[in-house]
Write a protein that holds these residues in place. Structure first.
Motif, PDB file in Angstrom:
ATOM      1  N   TYR A  21       0.835  -1.199   0.000  1.00 38.78           N
ATOM      2  CA  TYR A  21       0.000   0.000   0.000  1.00 38.78           C
ATOM      3  C   TYR A  21       0.877   1.259   0.000  1.00 38.78           C
ATOM      4  CZ  TYR A  21      -2.765   3.874   1.465  1.00 38.78           C
ATOM      5  OH  TYR A  21      -3.332   5.129   1.526  1.00 38.78           O
ATOM      6  N   GLU A  22       1.866   1.295   0.865  1.00 40.14           N
ATOM      7  CA  GLU A  22       2.742   2.474   0.953  1.00 40.14           C
ATOM      8  C   GLU A  22       3.469   2.713  -0.367  1.00 40.14           C
ATOM      9  OE1 GLU A  22       2.665   4.662   3.262  1.00 40.14           O
ATOM     10  OE2 GLU A  22       1.491   3.540   4.716  1.00 40.14           O
ATOM     11  N   ARG A  23       3.916   1.645  -1.005  1.00 37.60           N
ATOM     12  CA  ARG A  23       4.596   1.766  -2.294  1.00 37.60           C
ATOM     13  C   ARG A  23       3.649   2.344  -3.346  1.00 37.60           C
ATOM     14  NH1 ARG A  23       5.112  -0.768  -6.912  1.00 37.60           N
ATOM     15  NH2 ARG A  23       3.733  -2.491  -6.404  1.00 37.60           N
ATOM     16  N   LEU A  24       2.432   1.823  -3.394  1.00 36.88           N
ATOM     17  CA  LEU A  24       1.453   2.317  -4.365  1.00 36.88           C
ATOM     18  C   LEU A  24       1.042   3.757  -4.060  1.00 36.88           C
ATOM     19  CD1 LEU A  24      -0.800  -0.835  -4.835  1.00 36.88           C
ATOM     20  CD2 LEU A  24       0.738   0.189  -6.522  1.00 36.88           C
ATOM     21  N   ALA A  25       0.949   4.111  -2.780  1.00 36.43           N
ATOM     22  CA  ALA A  25       0.585   5.480  -2.408  1.00 36.43           C
ATOM     23  C   ALA A  25       1.641   6.469  -2.906  1.00 36.43           C
ATOM     24  CB  ALA A  25       0.406   5.592  -0.899  1.00 36.43           C
ATOM     25  N   LYS A  26       2.904   6.084  -2.824  1.00 33.00           N
ATOM     26  CA  LYS A  26       3.977   6.946  -3.344  1.00 33.00           C
ATOM     27  C   LYS A  26       3.875   7.075  -4.856  1.00 33.00           C
ATOM     28  CE  LYS A  26       7.266   6.022   0.346  1.00 33.00           C
ATOM     29  NZ  LYS A  26       8.502   5.339   0.729  1.00 33.00           N
ATOM     30  N   GLN A  27       3.568   5.962  -5.533  1.00 34.18           N
ATOM     31  CA  GLN A  27       3.407   6.002  -6.984  1.00 34.18           C
ATOM     32  C   GLN A  27       2.222   6.884  -7.368  1.00 34.18           C
ATOM     33  OE1 GLN A  27       3.057   2.049  -8.605  1.00 34.18           O
ATOM     34  NE2 GLN A  27       5.140   1.485  -8.049  1.00 34.18           N
ATOM     35  N   LEU A  28       1.154   6.806  -6.592  1.00 32.89           N
ATOM     36  CA  LEU A  28      -0.031   7.616  -6.864  1.00 32.89           C
ATOM     37  C   LEU A  28       0.290   9.100  -6.737  1.00 32.89           C
ATOM     38  CD1 LEU A  28      -3.101   7.656  -7.461  1.00 32.89           C
ATOM     39  CD2 LEU A  28      -3.450   7.598  -4.985  1.00 32.89           C
ATOM     40  N   LEU A  29       1.003   9.453  -5.701  1.00 31.66           N
ATOM     41  CA  LEU A  29       1.396  10.847  -5.506  1.00 31.66           C
ATOM     42  C   LEU A  29       2.257  11.346  -6.668  1.00 31.66           C
ATOM     43  CD1 LEU A  29       1.347  13.341  -3.713  1.00 31.66           C
ATOM     44  CD2 LEU A  29       3.294  12.388  -2.471  1.00 31.66           C
ATOM     45  N   ALA A  84       2.320  10.155  -9.744  1.00 33.19           N
ATOM     46  CA  ALA A  84       1.475  10.248 -10.943  1.00 33.19           C
ATOM     47  C   ALA A  84       0.612  11.499 -10.892  1.00 33.19           C
ATOM     48  CB  ALA A  84       0.608   8.995 -11.075  1.00 33.19           C
ATOM     49  N   ALA A  85       0.094  11.820  -9.717  1.00 32.73           N
ATOM     50  CA  ALA A  85      -0.719  13.031  -9.571  1.00 32.73           C
ATOM     51  C   ALA A  85       0.122  14.283  -9.807  1.00 32.73           C
ATOM     52  CB  ALA A  85      -1.368  13.071  -8.189  1.00 32.73           C
ATOM     53  N   CYS A  86       1.344  14.287  -9.299  1.00 33.33           N
ATOM     54  CA  CYS A  86       2.240  15.440  -9.507  1.00 33.33           C
ATOM     55  C   CYS A  86       2.564  15.635 -10.980  1.00 33.33           C
ATOM     56  CB  CYS A  86       3.516  15.264  -8.699  1.00 33.33           C
ATOM     57  SG  CYS A  86       3.296  15.503  -6.932  1.00 33.33           S
ATOM     58  N   HIS A  87       2.633  14.543 -11.715  1.00 38.10           N
ATOM     59  CA  HIS A  87       2.915  14.609 -13.154  1.00 38.10           C
ATOM     60  C   HIS A  87       1.637  14.751 -13.984  1.00 38.10           C
ATOM     61  CE1 HIS A  87       6.750  12.803 -11.769  1.00 38.10           C
ATOM     62  NE2 HIS A  87       7.235  13.606 -12.706  1.00 38.10           N
ATOM     63  N   GLU A  88       0.509  14.860 -13.289  1.00 39.30           N
ATOM     64  CA  GLU A  88      -0.803  15.007 -13.932  1.00 39.30           C
ATOM     65  C   GLU A  88      -1.078  13.900 -14.950  1.00 39.30           C
ATOM     66  OE1 GLU A  88      -1.181  19.022 -15.375  1.00 39.30           O
ATOM     67  OE2 GLU A  88      -0.781  19.862 -13.392  1.00 39.30           O
ATOM     68  N   ASP A  89      -0.671  12.684 -14.593  1.00 40.06           N
ATOM     69  CA  ASP A  89      -0.877  11.505 -15.434  1.00 40.06           C
ATOM     70  C   ASP A  89      -2.173  10.820 -14.985  1.00 40.06           C
ATOM     71  OD1 ASP A  89      -0.839   9.079 -16.774  1.00 40.06           O
ATOM     72  OD2 ASP A  89       1.298   8.708 -16.394  1.00 40.06           O
ATOM     73  N   ASP A 103      -5.624   6.744 -12.245  1.00 40.06           N
ATOM     74  CA  ASP A 103      -6.777   5.832 -12.244  1.00 40.06           C
ATOM     75  C   ASP A 103      -6.338   4.384 -12.043  1.00 40.06           C
ATOM     76  OD1 ASP A 103      -8.458   7.986 -12.622  1.00 40.06           O
ATOM     77  OD2 ASP A 103      -8.698   7.635 -14.783  1.00 40.06           O
ATOM     78  N   ARG A 104      -5.280   3.982 -12.745  1.00 34.45           N
ATOM     79  CA  ARG A 104      -4.788   2.601 -12.661  1.00 34.45           C
ATOM     80  C   ARG A 104      -4.272   2.294 -11.248  1.00 34.45           C
ATOM     81  NH1 ARG A 104      -1.571   3.175 -16.457  1.00 34.45           N
ATOM     82  NH2 ARG A 104       0.358   3.481 -15.298  1.00 34.45           N
ATOM     83  N   ILE A 105      -3.471   3.197 -10.697  1.00 31.37           N
ATOM     84  CA  ILE A 105      -2.907   2.982  -9.362  1.00 31.37           C
ATOM     85  C   ILE A 105      -3.994   3.042  -8.305  1.00 31.37           C
ATOM     86  CG2 ILE A 105      -1.301   3.901  -7.635  1.00 31.37           C
ATOM     87  CD1 ILE A 105       0.372   4.960 -10.085  1.00 31.37           C
ATOM     88  N   ASP A 106      -4.934   3.968  -8.451  1.00 27.78           N
ATOM     89  CA  ASP A 106      -6.031   4.081  -7.491  1.00 27.78           C
ATOM     90  C   ASP A 106      -6.854   2.795  -7.450  1.00 27.78           C
ATOM     91  OD1 ASP A 106      -7.510   5.679  -5.554  1.00 27.78           O
ATOM     92  OD2 ASP A 106      -9.125   5.620  -7.043  1.00 27.78           O
ATOM     93  N   ALA A 107      -7.104   2.198  -8.599  1.00 23.37           N
ATOM     94  CA  ALA A 107      -7.848   0.938  -8.643  1.00 23.37           C
ATOM     95  C   ALA A 107      -7.081  -0.162  -7.905  1.00 23.37           C
ATOM     96  CB  ALA A 107      -8.117   0.532 -10.085  1.00 23.37           C
TER      97      ALA A 107
END
Length: 94
Positions: A9-17, A19-24, A29-33
């Protein structure tokens, strides 16, 4: 198992952040799912030791705190904590 899922979860949360910073949006959506599926797995996991019970409930407490600006998320995570507490209280009473 619990600690591995929390680490994932922590790894994915960092990836989500990131992706959000890069406005991807596609990555968000993929990581959130994946995160939502992981949260469901963390909730469904039946742990047995007191330390794991505390860690599992604590995980949902941290989610509620992290999402304190989103009322529906706070309700969802506090409901999860309540359900987990009730699940394990039944085991303790038995």
């Amino acid at each position: 198992m619990l600690s591995r899922l929390v680490q994932e979860y922590e790894r994915l949360a960092k990836q989500l952040l990131a992706a959000a910073c890069h406005e991807d949006e596609a990555a968000v959506d993929r990581i959130d799912a994946r995160i939502q599926t992981l949260i469901d797995r963390l909730f469904a996991l039946r742990v047995h030791s007191r330390s794991e019970i505390s860690a599992q409930i604590g995980f949902f407490k941290r989610l509620a705190q992290r999402n304190c600006e989103d009322g529906s998320s706070v309700w969802r995570y506090t409901d999860a904590m309540t359900s987990l507490f009730e699940r394990y209280m039944i085991l303790i009473r038995a």
